[in-house]
Design a protein around this motif. Structure first.
Motif, PDB file in Angstrom:
ATOM      1  N   PRO A   1       6.349 -10.772  -3.812  1.00 26.71           N
ATOM      2  CA  PRO A   1       7.644 -10.788  -3.108  1.00 26.71           C
ATOM      3  C   PRO A   1       8.732 -11.403  -3.976  1.00 26.71           C
ATOM      4  O   PRO A   1       8.464 -12.309  -4.759  1.00 26.71           O
ATOM      5  N   ILE A   2       9.936 -10.882  -3.819  1.00 27.19           N
ATOM      6  CA  ILE A   2      11.082 -11.416  -4.552  1.00 27.19           C
ATOM      7  C   ILE A   2      12.173 -11.819  -3.579  1.00 27.19           C
ATOM      8  O   ILE A   2      12.261 -11.301  -2.474  1.00 27.19           O
ATOM      9  N   THR A   3      12.987 -12.742  -3.988  1.00 26.35           N
ATOM     10  CA  THR A   3      14.199 -13.098  -3.263  1.00 26.35           C
ATOM     11  C   THR A   3      15.210 -13.575  -4.290  1.00 26.35           C
ATOM     12  O   THR A   3      14.819 -14.267  -5.231  1.00 26.35           O
TER      13      THR A   3
ATOM     14  N   LYS B   1      12.699  -0.422  -4.659  1.00 28.77           N
ATOM     15  CA  LYS B   1      12.421  -1.580  -3.820  1.00 28.77           C
ATOM     16  C   LYS B   1      11.654  -1.145  -2.579  1.00 28.77           C
ATOM     17  O   LYS B   1      11.831  -0.048  -2.089  1.00 28.77           O
ATOM     18  N   ILE B   2      10.824  -2.047  -2.095  1.00 23.98           N
ATOM     19  CA  ILE B   2      10.051  -1.801  -0.890  1.00 23.98           C
ATOM     20  C   ILE B   2      10.219  -3.003   0.020  1.00 23.98           C
ATOM     21  O   ILE B   2      10.179  -4.133  -0.438  1.00 23.98           O
TER      22      ILE B   2
ATOM     23  N   VAL C   1       0.857  -1.185   0.000  1.00 18.67           N
ATOM     24  CA  VAL C   1       0.000   0.000   0.000  1.00 18.67           C
ATOM     25  C   VAL C   1       0.893   1.234   0.000  1.00 18.67           C
ATOM     26  O   VAL C   1       1.763   1.381   0.858  1.00 18.67           O
ATOM     27  N   ILE C   2       0.679   2.106  -0.981  1.00 20.49           N
ATOM     28  CA  ILE C   2       1.395   3.373  -1.059  1.00 20.49           C
ATOM     29  C   ILE C   2       0.358   4.469  -0.847  1.00 20.49           C
ATOM     30  O   ILE C   2      -0.645   4.509  -1.561  1.00 20.49           O
ATOM     31  N   SER C   3       0.575   5.326   0.120  1.00 20.86           N
ATOM     32  CA  SER C   3      -0.366   6.401   0.425  1.00 20.86           C
ATOM     33  C   SER C   3       0.293   7.752   0.191  1.00 20.86           C
ATOM     34  O   SER C   3       1.397   7.994   0.678  1.00 20.86           O
ATOM     35  N   TYR C   4      -0.392   8.594  -0.571  1.00 22.07           N
ATOM     36  CA  TYR C   4       0.070   9.953  -0.817  1.00 22.07           C
ATOM     37  C   TYR C   4      -0.929  10.910  -0.198  1.00 22.07           C
ATOM     38  O   TYR C   4      -2.122  10.804  -0.450  1.00 22.07           O
ATOM     39  N   SER C   5      -0.458  11.838   0.590  1.00 21.43           N
ATOM     40  CA  SER C   5      -1.325  12.852   1.186  1.00 21.43           C
ATOM     41  C   SER C   5      -0.739  14.227   0.921  1.00 21.43           C
ATOM     42  O   SER C   5       0.468  14.429   1.043  1.00 21.43           O
TER      43      SER C   5
ATOM     44  N   GLY D   1       9.067  -8.008   6.647  1.00 24.49           N
ATOM     45  CA  GLY D   1      10.032  -9.041   6.298  1.00 24.49           C
ATOM     46  C   GLY D   1       9.966  -9.514   4.860  1.00 24.49           C
ATOM     47  O   GLY D   1      10.599 -10.494   4.498  1.00 24.49           O
ATOM     48  N   VAL D   2       9.211  -8.827   4.001  1.00 25.19           N
ATOM     49  CA  VAL D   2       9.073  -9.214   2.597  1.00 25.19           C
ATOM     50  C   VAL D   2       9.582  -8.070   1.735  1.00 25.19           C
ATOM     51  O   VAL D   2       9.382  -6.904   2.052  1.00 25.19           O
ATOM     52  N   SER D   3      10.255  -8.411   0.623  1.00 28.16           N
ATOM     53  CA  SER D   3      10.786  -7.398  -0.286  1.00 28.16           C
ATOM     54  C   SER D   3      10.022  -7.420  -1.599  1.00 28.16           C
ATOM     55  O   SER D   3       9.622  -8.481  -2.074  1.00 28.16           O
TER      56      SER D   3
END
Length: 101
Positions: free
Chosen positions: A68-70, A78-79, A15-19, A83-85
Motif C-alpha cells: 500500500p502507498i500513501t 493504480k488499484i 488479486v488480478i483475474s483474467y478470464s 480502502g487501500v491504494s
C-alpha cells in the motif's frame, strides 16, 4: 479480450483475474489469477503456484510494488481496494517470465 477484475486479498495483496472464453478446446472458460503480495524484503519473479484444472492457473508474485502507498499519485497504474491504494506503475511496460516451483 477477457475481463480483469481486481480485488484485494485477505492478506493485504492484490488479486488480478483474467478470464477468456476460448474459441475451441476443452475449457469453456480459461482463468489466470495473479496474486501480487506485498514484500519489501523478498522480491521474486512471477511463479506458477498451481493449476487446479487445465483451465485455471494461479500465479504468485512477491513484490514491493504490491505494498500500500500513501498518498495516492494521480498517474500510472493504480488499484484501490478495501480502502487501500496500490501503485503498480513500476511494473508497466515490462515483460516478466513466469517460472514453476
Amino acid at each position: 479480450v477477457g475481463e480483469s477484475p481486481v480485488t484485494s486479498s485477505k492478506d493485504g495483496g492484490v488479486v488480478i483475474s483474467y478470464s477468456v472464453k476460448p474459441e475451441s478446446g476443452e475449457c469453456e472458460e480459461e482463468t489466470t489469477n495473479i496474486l501480487l503480495v506485498c514484500s519489501k524484503h523478498r522480491q521474486t519473479p512471477p511463479t506458477l503456484q498451481y493449476s487446479n484444472t487445465k483451465c485455471t492457473y494461479s500465479i504468485l508474485w512477491e513484490t514491493e510494488h504490491a505494498c500500500p502507498i500513501t498518498p495516492l499519485h494521480d498517474v500510472g497504474c493504480k488499484i484501490q481496494g478495501r480502502g487501500v491504494s496500490y501503485d503498480l506503475t513500476p511494473l508497466m511496460g515490462r515483460d516478466f517470465e513466469v517460472t514453476h516451483e
